[in-house]
Motif scaffolding. Structure first.
Motif, PDB file in Angstrom:
ATOM      1  N   GLY A  92     -23.624  32.155 113.163  1.00  0.00           N
ATOM      2  CA  GLY A  92     -22.383  31.885 112.454  1.00  0.00           C
ATOM      3  C   GLY A  92     -22.486  30.663 111.560  1.00  0.00           C
ATOM      4  O   GLY A  92     -23.288  29.758 111.803  1.00  0.00           O
ATOM      5  N   TYR A  93     -21.682  30.636 110.515  1.00  0.00           N
ATOM      6  CA  TYR A  93     -21.728  29.571 109.516  1.00  0.00           C
ATOM      7  C   TYR A  93     -20.950  28.325 109.942  1.00  0.00           C
ATOM      8  O   TYR A  93     -20.027  28.397 110.767  1.00  0.00           O
ATOM      9  N   MET A  94     -21.314  27.209 109.324  1.00  0.00           N
ATOM     10  CA  MET A  94     -20.563  25.966 109.437  1.00  0.00           C
ATOM     11  C   MET A  94     -20.368  25.423 108.024  1.00  0.00           C
ATOM     12  O   MET A  94     -21.281  25.451 107.203  1.00  0.00           O
ATOM     13  N   LYS A  95     -19.170  24.937 107.711  1.00  0.00           N
ATOM     14  CA  LYS A  95     -18.866  24.389 106.391  1.00  0.00           C
ATOM     15  C   LYS A  95     -17.980  23.155 106.527  1.00  0.00           C
ATOM     16  O   LYS A  95     -17.227  23.012 107.496  1.00  0.00           O
ATOM     17  N   ILE A  96     -18.044  22.297 105.517  1.00  0.00           N
ATOM     18  CA  ILE A  96     -17.107  21.196 105.349  1.00  0.00           C
ATOM     19  C   ILE A  96     -16.274  21.485 104.111  1.00  0.00           C
ATOM     20  O   ILE A  96     -16.764  22.066 103.134  1.00  0.00           O
ATOM     21  N   SER A  97     -15.006  21.106 104.128  1.00  0.00           N
ATOM     22  CA  SER A  97     -14.140  21.342 102.981  1.00  0.00           C
ATOM     23  C   SER A  97     -14.637  20.551 101.774  1.00  0.00           C
ATOM     24  O   SER A  97     -15.292  19.517 101.922  1.00  0.00           O
TER      25      SER A  97
END
Length: 400
Positions: free
Chosen positions: A214-219
């Motif tokens: 699964g992905y991880m992102k920061i705004s």
């Protein structure tokens, strides 16, 4: 006169979205590629990358391709492997196999971070690309495949430091709930991680387990971090402080996804350009959450499916912001990308459009799209109500 001002500010806003041209070229999937220099995606057919998931691309400030990678091989702008750019320790089945980060004071130096699959022994590593080598085409230096953490999930993301002088690089442990953050700045890479323990406790690896998928992102504005994991429907949202790199105020989306028994495996995540909306993909489902009121119950209850409820629909994969302000959506193992055309709009007005871009008859979309430093998409300006006759509200965000 009011309409002229609105049009001017709208044009300025659109131009600002495209100002960060380092994300203008994409290579992904099975020989697929896109270029955003004209404002609409143009198909690229020259890419050599062939991967099921993780990939990364970087261009210069003028939008000219520099290099791209699947986390194993680095191809230069002529689509040839860099002489020392093979044998890196990413993995074709790692969700986010690689991300590319420039050194702030040396425009020719780039760090290529790689992530192994399924808690593989290579973990999180980095290599350095010097663009002055090989006649200006670039090559990997002697600092190659250097391990930073030996056990991580298939996740990595990056965002600018609040002072604009460095880049935070964040990854997550496979078991437990540890987030590792590193800073790349004018002094180089600080290889000693700062660790924050927050969010869902993932189990240690078992044979064939995929809990770290699964992905991880920061705004784009560096204020929120989201991490999706296959295990037990976990999607963790939290505040991120881009000045200190710390994480706090956890919101779990598990109460929303738990009842959706036929939509397992949360995978793709992405924030809207205005940082107020979160999108999550989960098998056949594509969901939107309003995070403008940062409250657990408000966010969970705002959850809305924005794609058609079709049991025969192709599975949804990665989500990725583009320079044109849209969020592109993988329809797994097809020849198309779908898109959220107006991601700043709550509800179905965000305009999800299936099969928007055909990537060519000789290419195929797989599961992943290239991640970028999320600050590339931070325009610092949000606006609402662009219709003639409506009052138009603009907000210029200030750094904290």
């Amino acid at each position: 006169m009011k309409n002229i001002v609105v049009l001017f500010l709208f044009f300025l806003f659109a131009r600002q979205i495209q100002a960060q041209r380092e994300a203008e070229n994409w290579y992904f999937g099975h020989n697929a590629g896109l270029n955003f220099s004209t404002g609409t995606p143009q198909v690229l057919t020259d890419g050599e990358l062939y991967t099921d998931e993780g990939c990364a691309t970087i261009s210069d400030a003028n939008g000219s391709l520099l290099f791209y990678t699947d986390g194993i091989t680095i191809w230069n702008r002529n689509h040839n492997p860099m002489p020392n750019g093979t044998g890196l320790n990413g993995h074709p089945s790692s969700t986010q196999s690689a991300i590319i980060v420039p050194k702030s004071d040396e425009p020719n130096i780039y760090f290529v971070f790689t992530v192994d699959a399924e808690d593989g022994p290579n973990g999180l590593q980095y290599s350095i690309v010097d663009m002055t080598l090989d006649g200006g085409l670039g090559d990997v230096t002697g600092e190659k495949s250097i391990q930073l953490v030996n056990s991580v999930s298939e996740k990595i993301t990056a965002v600018a430091h609040a002072n604009g002088q460095g880049i935070w690089v964040i990854s997550r442990s496979w078991g437990g709930n540890s987030y590792y953050r590193f800073l790349v700045d004018a002094t180089g890479l600080n290889t000693t991680p700062v660790i924050t323990n927050i969010g869902a406790m993932l189990p240690p690896k078992t044979l064939g387990s995929q809990e770290g998928l699964g992905y991880m992102k920061i705004s784009p504005n560096g204020k929120f971090l989201v991490s999706a994991s296959r295990y037990d429907h976990n999607v963790d949202l939290m505040r991120f402080n881009s000045a200190t790199g710390t994480m706090s105020d956890l919101v779990s989306l598990k109460p929303f996804f738990d009842p959706i028994s036929n939509d397992l495996e949360p995978y793709g995540v992405e924030f809207s350009p205005n940082n107020q909306i979160l999108y999550v993909s989960q098998r056949r489902g594509l969901y939107q959450f309003d995070i403008s009121n940062y409250d657990q119950n408000a966010i969970v209850t705002s959850g809305l499916r924005i794609n058609a409820d079709d049991p025969f629909a192709r599975n949804v994969g990665a989500l990725q912001m583009a320079p044109d302000g849209k969020i592109y959506v993988v329809r797994i193992y097809s020849r198309y990308l779908s898109a959220i055309n107006d991601p700043n709009v709550l509800g179905t007005g965000c305009d999800f459009q299936d099969d928007l871009v055909h990537v060519g008859s000789a290419a195929r979309v797989s599961l992943g799209l290239p991640p970028f430093i999320t600050s590339f998409f931070d325009v610092g300006l949000s606006a609402e109500n662009f219709c003639f006759g409506d009052a138009t509200a603009f907000c210029i965000e200030a750094s904290e």
